[in-house]
Enzyme design. Structure first.
Site, PDB file in Angstrom:
ATOM      1  CG  ASP A  43      -1.957  -1.126   1.138  1.00 40.58           C
ATOM      2  OD1 ASP A  43      -2.526  -1.352   0.070  1.00 40.58           O
ATOM      3  OD2 ASP A  43      -2.156  -1.785   2.177  1.00 40.58           O
ATOM      4  CD  GLU A 146      -5.443  -1.614   4.749  1.00 39.21           C
ATOM      5  OE1 GLU A 146      -4.451  -2.375   4.704  1.00 39.21           O
ATOM      6  OE2 GLU A 146      -5.352  -0.375   4.652  1.00 39.21           O
TER       7      GLU A 146
END
Length: 264
Positions: A43, A146
């Site tokens: 990420d 997430e």
């Protein structure tokens, strides 16, 4: 099974959308660039690549912030990303700061979750210390998967000015990362928040991203009932309901802190 992968045209459009977003966010804030915490994970690596495309090498300042539980390989990968991109970066050890917090409140010692979250919040404070000093934005690394299940630390890795990849599911993060040239070993490495020893995202979540993503896309974002979602994504209803529970219980993380309604 539900396929969340982009076509080549969609991939190019998302890449352009995100780099434009980063540039516009910096310009709107009158910022001289951005600060990004580099973890060595996919990420932060993807955000780093896109930020350099948007702002140039001088426009991004990376921070590598290892703690005592940080994997040495991850920290090496974080520095490798900075060196490959040619950006300025600093390495700041966070454990002395975390130790000071625990010493101030000794009852927290040994509480894996409390101390782990203190590490995430320490990194956030350092991000903003640098960003304030250099007039930069703090870029987040959170993805849509997430965000929807609340898998981040409130006022920790969730404390940022913007989330450039916040509209991408984890599978799409990997796909876009490959497209921008992130090496395969970084794309495929096991995701971890690095908050305590041997922690991994999927172990903590209790579900693989390849199962989680389509459930989120179809059931949570798409509004398809649990029974139909189970058939579409080849999962049992109990798993769908578990993901729904994660989404509902983490709603407070996706909203501003509440206050009473105005008195009329």
């Amino acid at each position: 099974m539900v396929d969340l992968r982009f076509s080549d045209a969609e991939l190019a459009a998302r890449r352009d959308q995100i780099t434009t977003f980063i540039a516009e966010q910096a310009a709107a804030a009158g910022a001289d660039g951005a600060v990004l915490g580099l973890s060595g994970g996919i990420d932060s690596t993807l955000v780093a690549h896109l930020a350099v495309e948007a702002l140039g090498e001088d426009g991004l300042h990376g921070l590598v912030m290892p703690g005592v539980v940080s994997d040495d390989e991850n920290m090496s990968d974080a520095e490798r990303v900075a060196l490959d991109l040619g950006i300025e970066y600093d390495v700041i050890e966070i454990e002395p700061i975390v130790d000071a917090f625990v010493a101030a409140y000794p009852e927290s010692a040994g509480d894996e979750t409390a101390v782990g979250n203190a590490r995430a919040r320490t990194r956030a404070v350092l991000n903003y210390l640098v960003s304030n000093h250099e007039n930069r934005l703090v870029l987040g690394t959170g993805n849509r998967s997430e965000a929807l299940v609340g898998y981040y630390t409130k006022y920790g890795d969730g404390a940022v000015d913007c989330h450039p990849i916040g509209n991408l599911y984890k599978q799409q993060v990997r796909q876009l990362a490959r497209a921008v040239g992130v090496p395969d070993d970084l794309v495929e490495k096991t995701p971890t928040a690095g908050l305590w020893s041997e922690q991994t995202d999927e172990d903590e979540l209790g579900i693989p991203y390849d199962t989680l993503d389509p459930i989120l896309a179809v059931h949570v974002d798409g509004g398809v009932p649990a029974s139909a979602t189970a058939r579409l994504v080849d999962a049992d209803v109990e798993t769908i309901e578990y993901v729904r529970e994660l989404y509902e219980q983490s709603a407070h993380k996706r909203a501003m802190p509440p206050s009473p309604d105005p008195v009329e």
